[in-house]
Design a protein around this motif. Structure first.
Motif, short mmCIF file in Angstrom:
data_model
loop_
_atom_site.label_atom_id
_atom_site.label_comp_id
_atom_site.label_asym_id
_atom_site.label_seq_id
_atom_site.Cartn_x
_atom_site.Cartn_y
_atom_site.Cartn_z
N SER A 15 -31.90 -19.52 -51.04
CA SER A 15 -32.34 -20.55 -50.07
C SER A 15 -33.39 -19.98 -49.00
O SER A 15 -34.09 -20.77 -48.66
N GLN A 19 -36.75 -21.72 -48.72
CA GLN A 19 -37.37 -22.44 -47.42
C GLN A 19 -38.76 -21.65 -46.99
O GLN A 19 -39.64 -22.56 -46.62
N SER A 22 -41.37 -22.89 -49.43
CA SER A 22 -41.69 -24.22 -48.90
C SER A 22 -42.51 -24.60 -47.63
O SER A 22 -43.38 -25.55 -47.70
N THR A 23 -42.11 -23.77 -46.61
CA THR A 23 -42.60 -24.01 -45.40
C THR A 23 -44.20 -23.29 -45.36
O THR A 23 -45.11 -24.18 -45.02
N HIS A 29 -39.07 -28.92 -52.10
CA HIS A 29 -37.91 -27.91 -52.39
C HIS A 29 -36.63 -28.45 -52.93
O HIS A 29 -36.40 -29.62 -52.25
N ASP A 31 -32.77 -27.76 -53.93
CA ASP A 31 -31.59 -26.69 -53.96
C ASP A 31 -30.64 -27.50 -55.03
O ASP A 31 -30.14 -28.71 -54.65
#
Length: 169
Positions: A15, A19, A22-23, A29, A31
């Protein structure tokens, strides 16, 4: 273009890495925890066909994405859409340390106390990773990794995971 799948043991950093990717790179994203389970008590896995539809819809509705989870059966459904697999193959000890330091996952637990109440079960699950033969086991993850024909990275230290995310995106 980025289409990546991250997998590994619980608390391996999936995760966190997803993350960050993704950022940093503007990736959608997903999960897999959010679509693997039915909303029942006790929780039960969704039928694979339902999860398959959700994974296909996600991959087709986003140009660039990252998917993360520990479910080899779901990862196998996502892999044909992926350009890259990232296997976070950290030691059990590293995953245990991550579990102890894990911040509150508000999308999974109603409170940090509720998350902490589940910690002993999670630690047992993490420690059993090399010995299990289910879809969340190391053996299942190794099989997925070995058969994937695209770009693949096997990360063995937490530092490697973070450096990989930053350098590739």
């Amino acid at each position: 273009m980025t289409k990546a799948v991250i997998f590994g043991n619980s608390a391996s950093g999936k995760s966190t890495l997803a993350q960050r990717m993704s950022t940093d790179a503007g990736l959608a994203h997903l999960d897999l925890d959010t679509l693997a389970w039915q909303a029942t008590t006790p929780p039960q896995r969704k039928p694979l066909r339902e999860s398959s539809v959700e994974i296909a819809a996600f991959t087709q509705s986003h140009k660039d994405w990252v998917i993360e989870g520990c479910y080899a059966d779901l990862i196998a459904l996502a892999a044909p859409f992926a350009e890259e697999l990232i296997f976070l193959d950290l030691s059990v000890d590293a995953c245990v340390a991550h579990a102890h330091a894990r911040p509150w996952e508000s999308h999974k637990y109603a409170s940090k106390d509720a998350q902490d109440a589940n910690l002993e079960m999670l630690l047992g699950w993490i420690k059993d990773y090399p010995n299990r033969n289910d879809s969340c086991s190391r053996v299942a993850h190794l099989e997925l990794f070995e058969v994937f024909a695209g770009k693949k990275t096997q990360v063995t230290t937490p530092t490697d995971a973070l450096l990989q995310a930053v350098s590739d995106n």
